[in-house]
Design a protein around this motif. Structure first.
Motif, mmCIF file in Angstrom:
data_model
loop_
_atom_site.group_PDB
_atom_site.id
_atom_site.type_symbol
_atom_site.label_atom_id
_atom_site.label_comp_id
_atom_site.label_asym_id
_atom_site.label_seq_id
_atom_site.Cartn_x
_atom_site.Cartn_y
_atom_site.Cartn_z
ATOM 1 N N MET A 126 0.835 -1.200 0.000
ATOM 2 C CA MET A 126 0.000 0.000 0.000
ATOM 3 C C MET A 126 0.870 1.250 0.000
ATOM 4 S SD MET A 126 -3.399 -0.412 0.162
ATOM 5 C CE MET A 126 -4.063 0.874 1.221
ATOM 6 N N SER A 127 0.486 2.243 -0.797
ATOM 7 C CA SER A 127 1.204 3.511 -0.821
ATOM 8 C C SER A 127 0.760 4.355 0.362
ATOM 9 C CB SER A 127 0.906 4.236 -2.133
ATOM 10 O OG SER A 127 1.355 5.560 -2.073
ATOM 11 N N ASP A 128 1.652 5.232 0.822
ATOM 12 C CA ASP A 128 1.272 6.145 1.894
ATOM 13 C C ASP A 128 0.767 7.468 1.338
ATOM 14 O OD1 ASP A 128 3.624 7.132 0.915
ATOM 15 O OD2 ASP A 128 4.665 7.237 2.839
ATOM 16 N N LYS A 129 0.587 7.557 0.020
ATOM 17 C CA LYS A 129 0.076 8.775 -0.592
ATOM 18 C C LYS A 129 -1.424 8.885 -0.348
ATOM 19 C CE LYS A 129 3.530 9.101 -4.278
ATOM 20 N NZ LYS A 129 3.750 9.142 -5.745
ATOM 21 N N THR A 130 -1.863 10.133 -0.123
ATOM 22 C CA THR A 130 -3.279 10.370 0.131
ATOM 23 C C THR A 130 -3.839 11.343 -0.897
ATOM 24 O OG1 THR A 130 -2.788 12.184 1.660
ATOM 25 C CG2 THR A 130 -3.032 9.965 2.603
ATOM 26 N N THR A 131 -5.157 11.376 -0.980
ATOM 27 C CA THR A 131 -5.854 12.294 -1.871
ATOM 28 C C THR A 131 -7.189 12.631 -1.255
ATOM 29 O OG1 THR A 131 -6.523 12.649 -4.172
ATOM 30 C CG2 THR A 131 -6.980 10.463 -3.229
ATOM 31 N N GLU A 165 -13.047 14.360 2.674
ATOM 32 C CA GLU A 165 -12.329 13.300 3.402
ATOM 33 C C GLU A 165 -10.967 13.051 2.764
ATOM 34 O OE1 GLU A 165 -13.022 8.564 4.538
ATOM 35 O OE2 GLU A 165 -14.504 9.663 3.342
ATOM 36 N N THR A 166 -9.971 12.808 3.584
ATOM 37 C CA THR A 166 -8.648 12.419 3.095
ATOM 38 C C THR A 166 -8.541 10.903 3.142
ATOM 39 O OG1 THR A 166 -7.639 14.480 3.873
ATOM 40 C CG2 THR A 166 -6.154 12.639 3.431
ATOM 41 N N GLN A 186 -7.715 3.943 -2.334
ATOM 42 C CA GLN A 186 -9.114 3.822 -1.929
ATOM 43 C C GLN A 186 -10.057 4.695 -2.750
ATOM 44 O OE1 GLN A 186 -9.123 4.848 2.227
ATOM 45 N NE2 GLN A 186 -8.400 2.828 2.883
ATOM 46 N N LYS A 187 -9.530 5.779 -3.332
ATOM 47 C CA LYS A 187 -10.426 6.742 -3.979
ATOM 48 C C LYS A 187 -11.183 6.126 -5.146
ATOM 49 C CE LYS A 187 -10.942 11.254 -6.075
ATOM 50 N NZ LYS A 187 -10.417 12.609 -6.275
ATOM 51 N N GLU A 188 -10.484 5.389 -6.002
ATOM 52 C CA GLU A 188 -11.145 4.807 -7.173
ATOM 53 C C GLU A 188 -12.310 3.918 -6.760
ATOM 54 O OE1 GLU A 188 -9.902 1.716 -10.658
ATOM 55 O OE2 GLU A 188 -8.533 3.416 -10.346
#
Length: 245
Positions: free
Chosen positions: A1-6, A11-12, A17-19
């Motif tokens: 898992m990447s630690d990048k967020t969007t 919500e962050t 998870q976004k897709e």
């Protein structure tokens, strides 16, 4: 898992998870999508899309790519413009939305190609389309810069990209627009589509989307030239246009 967020609305979330979350939203609203579009915009979405089609410069024989085309409003209109010599591809990442769009095209007598695909990885060759459009889909994409670069890649030299998207409303109207977005819109979503949360996300995603000037800069950074934009309905929506030179 990447630690990048969007962002997913306000919500962050992790990028991975976004897709999935966006897919859940559009799978939920697909059956009532067209009805809600008419209710939410008081039918103005048809005017916005008509303006985009007229500004596209699409002619008979052209190749057009409709990215995140959903229930195929633009694809239908472009199919009539390009005629038998042209080609229109309807694409969407969401199966439920794409199925609705495909069925609608068939119902109107158009047997045109459809593809379920991610706008960040378009399955088309370089320099292929005369026009690429994305209407009310860019704000849901995780890496907008990557998607814009992909759309530019598949354009032929001289081709144009049109981005029709919610934007920054005229400031004096902001209090009324906020009241509508965060109170009335979820209420309508609950009453019509039995889904207040998805329409609450819609309002939030609009606020997190780049404004007119920022999106113009993003398109220029993606390699598009002569980028301009047109504010519609006091900036509720903006149509951006850029060329591949």
């Amino acid at each position: 898992m990447s630690d990048k967020t969007t962002h997913f609305g306000f919500e962050t979330v992790a990028e991975e998870q976004k897709e999935k979350k966006v897919a859940e939203v559009f799978s939920s609203v697909a059956q009532k999508y067209d009805i809600m579009n008419d209710l939410m915009s008081l039918g103005l979405h048809r005017v916005w899309k008509h303006f985009a089609i007229q500004l596209s410069g699409v002619r008979e024989g052209d190749r057009v790519l409709d990215v995140a085309g959903g229930t195929a409003d633009l694809s239908l209109a472009f199919s009539r413009k390009v005629g038998r010599k042209g080609q229109v591809w309807l694409t969407d990442i969401n199966h439920a939305m794409l199925s609705r769009g495909r069925d609608r095209l068939v119902d109107h007598g158009f047997a045109m190609p459809v593809a379920q695909c991610n706008a960040e990885k378009l399955p088309f060759p370089d320099d292929w389309f005369d026009c690429v459009t994305v209407a009310f889909g860019l704000r849901n994409m995780t890496h907008k810069d990557v998607a814009l670069a992909e759309m530019r890649r598949v354009l032929r030299p001289g081709g144009r990209l049109l981005v029709l998207e919610f934007s920054r409303v005229w400031k004096p109207l902001s209090p009324f627009y906020d009241l509508y977005s965060f109170k009335l819109l979820p209420w309508m979503g609950q009453k019509v589509a039995n889904d207040a949360d998805s329409y609450r996300y819609l309002a939030e995603s609009i606020r997190m989307h780049p404004g007119q000037e920022e999106l113009k800069s993003m398109m220029e950074q993606a390699g598009l030239s002569r980028v301009d934009y047109f504010n519609l309905s006091a900036g509720v929506v903006a149509l951006h246009r850029g060329y591949k030179l």
